[in-house]
Design a protein around this motif. Structure first.
Motif, PDB file in Angstrom:
ATOM      1  N   VAL A   1       0.875  -1.164   0.000  1.00  0.00           N
ATOM      2  CA  VAL A   1       0.000   0.000   0.000  1.00  0.00           C
ATOM      3  C   VAL A   1       0.916   1.218   0.000  1.00  0.00           C
ATOM      4  O   VAL A   1       1.810   1.328   0.831  1.00  0.00           O
ATOM      5  CB  VAL A   1      -0.907   0.034   1.250  1.00  0.00           C
ATOM      6  N   VAL A   2       0.708   2.097  -0.963  1.00  0.00           N
ATOM      7  CA  VAL A   2       1.583   3.252  -1.119  1.00  0.00           C
ATOM      8  C   VAL A   2       0.739   4.509  -1.014  1.00  0.00           C
ATOM      9  O   VAL A   2      -0.350   4.578  -1.589  1.00  0.00           O
ATOM     10  CB  VAL A   2       2.272   3.232  -2.510  1.00  0.00           C
ATOM     11  N   GLN A   3       1.233   5.468  -0.256  1.00  0.00           N
ATOM     12  CA  GLN A   3       0.564   6.772  -0.260  1.00  0.00           C
ATOM     13  C   GLN A   3       1.451   7.742  -1.018  1.00  0.00           C
ATOM     14  O   GLN A   3       2.634   7.880  -0.721  1.00  0.00           O
ATOM     15  CB  GLN A   3       0.346   7.274   1.160  1.00  0.00           C
ATOM     16  N   MET A   4       0.895   8.399  -2.017  1.00  0.00           N
ATOM     17  CA  MET A   4       1.671   9.386  -2.770  1.00  0.00           C
ATOM     18  C   MET A   4       1.034  10.739  -2.596  1.00  0.00           C
ATOM     19  O   MET A   4      -0.192  10.875  -2.651  1.00  0.00           O
ATOM     20  CB  MET A   4       1.685   9.028  -4.254  1.00  0.00           C
ATOM     21  N   HIS A   5       1.836  11.725  -2.349  1.00  0.00           N
ATOM     22  CA  HIS A   5       1.292  13.075  -2.264  1.00  0.00           C
ATOM     23  C   HIS A   5       2.318  14.059  -2.790  1.00  0.00           C
ATOM     24  O   HIS A   5       3.436  13.688  -3.142  1.00  0.00           O
ATOM     25  CB  HIS A   5       0.866  13.400  -0.829  1.00  0.00           C
ATOM     26  N   GLY A   6       1.928  15.300  -2.815  1.00  0.00           N
ATOM     27  CA  GLY A   6       2.810  16.323  -3.369  1.00  0.00           C
ATOM     28  C   GLY A   6       2.207  16.911  -4.620  1.00  0.00           C
ATOM     29  O   GLY A   6       1.272  16.355  -5.199  1.00  0.00           O
ATOM     30  N   ASP A   7       2.776  18.049  -5.053  1.00  0.00           N
ATOM     31  CA  ASP A   7       2.123  18.783  -6.139  1.00  0.00           C
ATOM     32  C   ASP A   7       2.314  18.150  -7.512  1.00  0.00           C
ATOM     33  O   ASP A   7       1.723  18.611  -8.479  1.00  0.00           O
ATOM     34  CB  ASP A   7       2.584  20.247  -6.139  1.00  0.00           C
ATOM     35  N   ALA A   8       3.140  17.118  -7.632  1.00  0.00           N
ATOM     36  CA  ALA A   8       3.347  16.519  -8.949  1.00  0.00           C
ATOM     37  C   ALA A   8       3.069  15.015  -8.945  1.00  0.00           C
ATOM     38  O   ALA A   8       3.489  14.297  -9.849  1.00  0.00           O
ATOM     39  CB  ALA A   8       4.770  16.789  -9.409  1.00  0.00           C
ATOM     40  N   ALA A   9       2.372  14.552  -7.917  1.00  0.00           N
ATOM     41  CA  ALA A   9       2.187  13.099  -7.762  1.00  0.00           C
ATOM     42  C   ALA A   9       1.374  12.493  -8.899  1.00  0.00           C
ATOM     43  O   ALA A   9       1.648  11.380  -9.351  1.00  0.00           O
ATOM     44  CB  ALA A   9       1.512  12.813  -6.422  1.00  0.00           C
ATOM     45  N   LEU A  10       0.387  13.243  -9.395  1.00  0.00           N
ATOM     46  CA  LEU A  10      -0.488  12.681 -10.437  1.00  0.00           C
ATOM     47  C   LEU A  10       0.300  12.417 -11.722  1.00  0.00           C
ATOM     48  O   LEU A  10       0.086  11.403 -12.391  1.00  0.00           O
ATOM     49  CB  LEU A  10      -1.665  13.634 -10.697  1.00  0.00           C
ATOM     50  N   THR A  11       1.213  13.312 -12.047  1.00  0.00           N
ATOM     51  CA  THR A  11       2.015  13.131 -13.266  1.00  0.00           C
ATOM     52  C   THR A  11       2.782  11.807 -13.200  1.00  0.00           C
ATOM     53  O   THR A  11       2.783  11.023 -14.145  1.00  0.00           O
ATOM     54  CB  THR A  11       3.003  14.306 -13.410  1.00  0.00           C
ATOM     55  N   VAL A  12       3.414  11.564 -12.070  1.00  0.00           N
ATOM     56  CA  VAL A  12       4.200  10.344 -11.916  1.00  0.00           C
ATOM     57  C   VAL A  12       3.292   9.116 -11.966  1.00  0.00           C
ATOM     58  O   VAL A  12       3.634   8.098 -12.578  1.00  0.00           O
ATOM     59  CB  VAL A  12       5.008  10.401 -10.594  1.00  0.00           C
ATOM     60  N   LEU A  13       2.122   9.238 -11.350  1.00  0.00           N
ATOM     61  CA  LEU A  13       1.206   8.097 -11.342  1.00  0.00           C
ATOM     62  C   LEU A  13       0.685   7.780 -12.735  1.00  0.00           C
ATOM     63  O   LEU A  13       0.536   6.612 -13.089  1.00  0.00           O
ATOM     64  CB  LEU A  13       0.039   8.387 -10.411  1.00  0.00           C
ATOM     65  N   VAL A  14       0.398   8.825 -13.511  1.00  0.00           N
ATOM     66  CA  VAL A  14      -0.099   8.595 -14.868  1.00  0.00           C
ATOM     67  C   VAL A  14       0.995   7.905 -15.691  1.00  0.00           C
ATOM     68  O   VAL A  14       0.715   6.984 -16.473  1.00  0.00           O
ATOM     69  CB  VAL A  14      -0.555   9.928 -15.512  1.00  0.00           C
ATOM     70  N   ARG A  15       2.236   8.330 -15.469  1.00  0.00           N
ATOM     71  CA  ARG A  15       3.347   7.667 -16.156  1.00  0.00           C
ATOM     72  C   ARG A  15       3.407   6.186 -15.749  1.00  0.00           C
ATOM     73  O   ARG A  15       3.625   5.292 -16.568  1.00  0.00           O
ATOM     74  CB  ARG A  15       4.655   8.382 -15.779  1.00  0.00           C
ATOM     75  N   ALA A  16       3.177   5.964 -14.456  1.00  0.00           N
ATOM     76  CA  ALA A  16       3.209   4.592 -13.951  1.00  0.00           C
ATOM     77  C   ALA A  16       2.068   3.768 -14.557  1.00  0.00           C
ATOM     78  O   ALA A  16       2.249   2.594 -14.887  1.00  0.00           O
ATOM     79  CB  ALA A  16       3.104   4.600 -12.431  1.00  0.00           C
TER      80      ALA A  16
END
Lengths: 205, 501
Positions: A43-58
């Protein structure tokens, strides 16, 4: 696919954070591939102002390497801008976006999808005020671990949803004025965990 | 039967509730508390003197110094709306806000007419309760939501059903269609609701905003009809009346199970496969509840459908049921190309269990509604909000898309691997552009990282939307994706479309 053991060899360590130097362009993909490999069963929690960009790449990577589809759960009032996501290589027609109405539905929806063991990852974009209790989080952790999938909880700020004993917390920040140099690092243990740097561009329209 | 409670000029009502004003004097609601603010709503006295929404406060003040004007904040309106909802919920357990409208509510009258002698008396009770708290409301009735809504708009107060003809004759301007779309529809000669409902939904979707498409669905009461098979071989119907009526969910499900088993047995005998069921329940007062359940693939398993129905009925409120009608949508098995491919194993992945995945999607749709599972679709359009839509998706379609994704990977035409080259910052987009006062101040002071990128639409036809897009770093550190309005009506106003995320 690269394995978790190669993380330290390929990625820049957290102590390099103060002297940014961008790695070769393909490193970002390797870094994310390694990260996906590393987070399997977590289970991973991602936050921060650019987290969505990295997740979409993932997500784009997951659609290319996994046999099972990833699922996106959007419980926030706003959502990703689909043209950007498509331009990142995500096949939108194969990415189910589930839309729960409230916190309770979000929890049960995550549980149902994870329990099916038919998805490679569940990415839940949830408002900062959502709080899953420990019993529910423990259940998520158990299902994710036994199913070999991933659960990523995306919030804009670290609202204390996860403790480090339950899962891992990653922060994604932009480190330059224009928001185009992104750094992925684990919260509260900067020097012990590798950092991934990604160079981005931004579209206006 | 439905009621529609409307509180016309709600922002003005909030202003009158806050300030003690003489209704005979002109009063106006402003966008902000400064001379350059725009008027957003006016009372009758102001309207008679020629004060119109859209005028500047300074302009109004120079012409009519006696005007009473003040802004009404969003927070103030929200609080007032909570008060209104609280009052309405004293008179009904079930009220829903009208989509795309402020301070309008639908109330189904089922069951309430046992407590009140007539719908009109119920409406008067609600009106007087709202009036005690300083709200002026209008209550209208109709056989359905649309009829009640239109009756509230034309202030007919009718209790009898107006019927389809009456609805078809009403003006299109009664619906909250965005002005740009309304103008286009008028240019096309579509001025009545009847004409509007006859437009093809697919054509409407490609040319008009999401609000208009939504209203078109509302007017036509269209549910997406999904045909899993091209050839419909007919339906199997079972019906039964219950005396005494069924009052508990468990007894209802048990009754449905008996009907379903008999119907499935009929289907087996006829050699047809079921791909959907329609259930119509009739209560003591002859009101009908209809539910449709569709499966991912055709099958002859009644237990599976019963499970989906149990999920759909979970949490549903209903009156005592006297009749249940069950219709199976069934067809003869047809050999299809995709089945052949599946059987040859070309696109079958060992780990991906397509039928199980389809069952999962169907279960989610049954439990949370059809709109809970969507996929994004990208369109070619000028404005960001028109460049995408969220579409409901069928389980079979989704599973096929993933199989095609797997197939593409296995073939030669592999898309470029993500990671080669830089990534693009993904933007979050709001459902509606945001424009609060604090945000605007922040936008004006923030550092412009890039822009302007000018976007203009339809300028050659006079239906112009002009926007100058910027990326602006706000005081919080976030980078806003914002634009400055350039059209004549609201030039210079800032809006936030979304954020880099």
């Amino acid at each position: 696919m690269r394995t978790a053991s190669s993380l330290h060899n390929t990625l820049i360590r957290g102590c390099d954070l103060d002297t940014p130097s961008f790695p070769a362009k393909s490193s970002a993909a390797h870094g994310l591939t390694d990260l996906l490999d590393y987070t399997r069963g977590m289970v991973v929690q991602m936050h921060g102002d650019a987290a969505l960009t990295v997740l979409v790449r993932a997500i784009a990577l997951l659609q290319q390497v996994e046999a099972l589809p990833p699922v996106f759960i959007s419980a926030s009032r706003d959502c990703f801008f689909p043209p950007d996501v498509e331009s990142m290589g995500v096949d939108l027609s194969a990415l189910p976006v589930l839309r729960p109405q409230d916190e309770l539905q979000t929890g049960t929806m995550i549980d149902t999808v994870l329990r099916s063991r038919l998805v490679s990852a569940v990415i839940a974009d949830i408002p900062d005020e959502y709080r899953f209790d420990l019993s529910r989080l423990s259940r998520f952790m158990h299902v994710v671990r036994t199913g070999g999938s991933r659960l990523v909880l995306l919030q804009s700020e670290d609202a204390g949803l996860l403790s480090s004993s339950v899962g891992i917390k990653l922060r994604v920040e932009s480190v330059d004025e224009r928001g185009l140099s992104l750094v992925v690092y684990p919260e509260r243990s900067r020097t012990a965990f590798p950092v991934i740097r990604i160079y981005a561009d931004a579209r206006m329209h | 039967m439905h009621a529609c409670i409307s509180l016309p000029g709600f922002s003005l009502q909030v202003l009158f509730r806050r300030e003690t004003l003489d209704p005979n004097l002109p009063a106006a609601v402003l966008t902000s508390d400064k001379p350059s603010a725009r008027v957003v709503a006016v009372n009758r006295a102001a309207y008679r003197r020629g004060i119109l929404p859209g005028m500047r406060y300074s302009q109004v003040l120079s012409l009519f110094p006696e005007v009473r004007a003040s802004p009404v904040s969003d927070a103030e309106q929200k609080k007032a709306l909570r008060d209104v909802a609280g009052i309405i919920l004293r008179y009904t357990p079930d009220a829903e806000p009208v989509p795309l409208e402020t301070a309008h509510y639908f109330v189904p009258l089922s069951g309430l007419l046992r407590l009140f002698p007539s719908a009109r008396q119920w409406g008067e009770a609600v009106q007087s309760a709202l009036a005690e708290e300083g709200f002026r409301a209008h209550v209208a009735f109709g056989a359905g939501r649309l009829e009640a809504y239109l009756a509230a708009k034309v202030r007919s107060g009718k209790e009898e059903s107006g019927g389809k003809e009456w609805i078809d004759q009403q003006s299109l301007s009664l619906l909250p269609i965005p002005p740009k779309d309304l103008e286009t529809l008028h240019l096309l000669g579509i001025r009545r609701i009847g004409d509007f409902s006859r437009i093809s939904p697919s054509r409407l979707k490609s040319r008009f905003s999401r609000e208009t498409v939504f209203l078109h669905g509302f007017v036509g009461s269209r549910e997406p009809v999904v045909r899993l098979h091209e050839r419909e071989d007919g339906s199997i119907r079972r019906e039964r009346r219950y005396e005494p009526p069924l009052v508990q969910r468990d007894s209802l499900l048990s009754a449905i199970r008996i009907l379903l088993e008999a119907a499935v047995e009929d289907a087996r005998r006829q050699g047809v496969w079921i791909h959907g069921i329609e259930i119509t329940l009739t209560d003591e007062e002859n009101r009908e509840y209809a539910e449709t359940i569709r499966s991912a693939g055709a099958q002859q398993n009644g237990v599976f459908f019963l499970r989906l129905l149990a999920l759909r009925f979970e949490g549903l409120q209903f009156s005592p049921i006297v009749q249940c009608r069950l219709t199976l949508q069934a067809s003869a098995p047809v050999a299809r190309q995709e089945t052949l491919i599946d059987e040859s194993g070309i696109c079958r992945d060992e780990k991906f269990d397509a039928p199980a995945f389809e069952r999962l999607i169907v279960l989610l749709q049954a439990e949370y509604g059809d709109s809970a599972v969507t996929v994004g679709e990208v369109h070619s359009a000028a404005l960001p909000e028109e460049r995408y839509s969220w579409e409901r998706v069928q389980a079979r379609e989704l599973s096929r898309s993933w199989q095609q994704c797997l197939l593409r990977r296995a073939g030669e035409a592999l898309p470029p691997a993500p990671g080669t080259g830089s990534v693009t910052r993904v933007r979050r987009i709001f459902e509606e552009p945001e424009a609060t006062t604090v945000l605007r101040r922040d936008l004006r002071r923030g550092k412009k990282i890039s822009g302007p990128v000018l976007v203009s639409t339809n300028w050659w036809r006079g239906l112009e939307v002009g926007r100058a897009y910027y990326l602006i770093r706000l005081s919080s550190g976030r980078i806003a994706w914002a634009y400055r309005q350039q059209s004549r009506s609201s030039a210079g106003r800032w809006f936030v479309q979304g954020y880099l995320a």
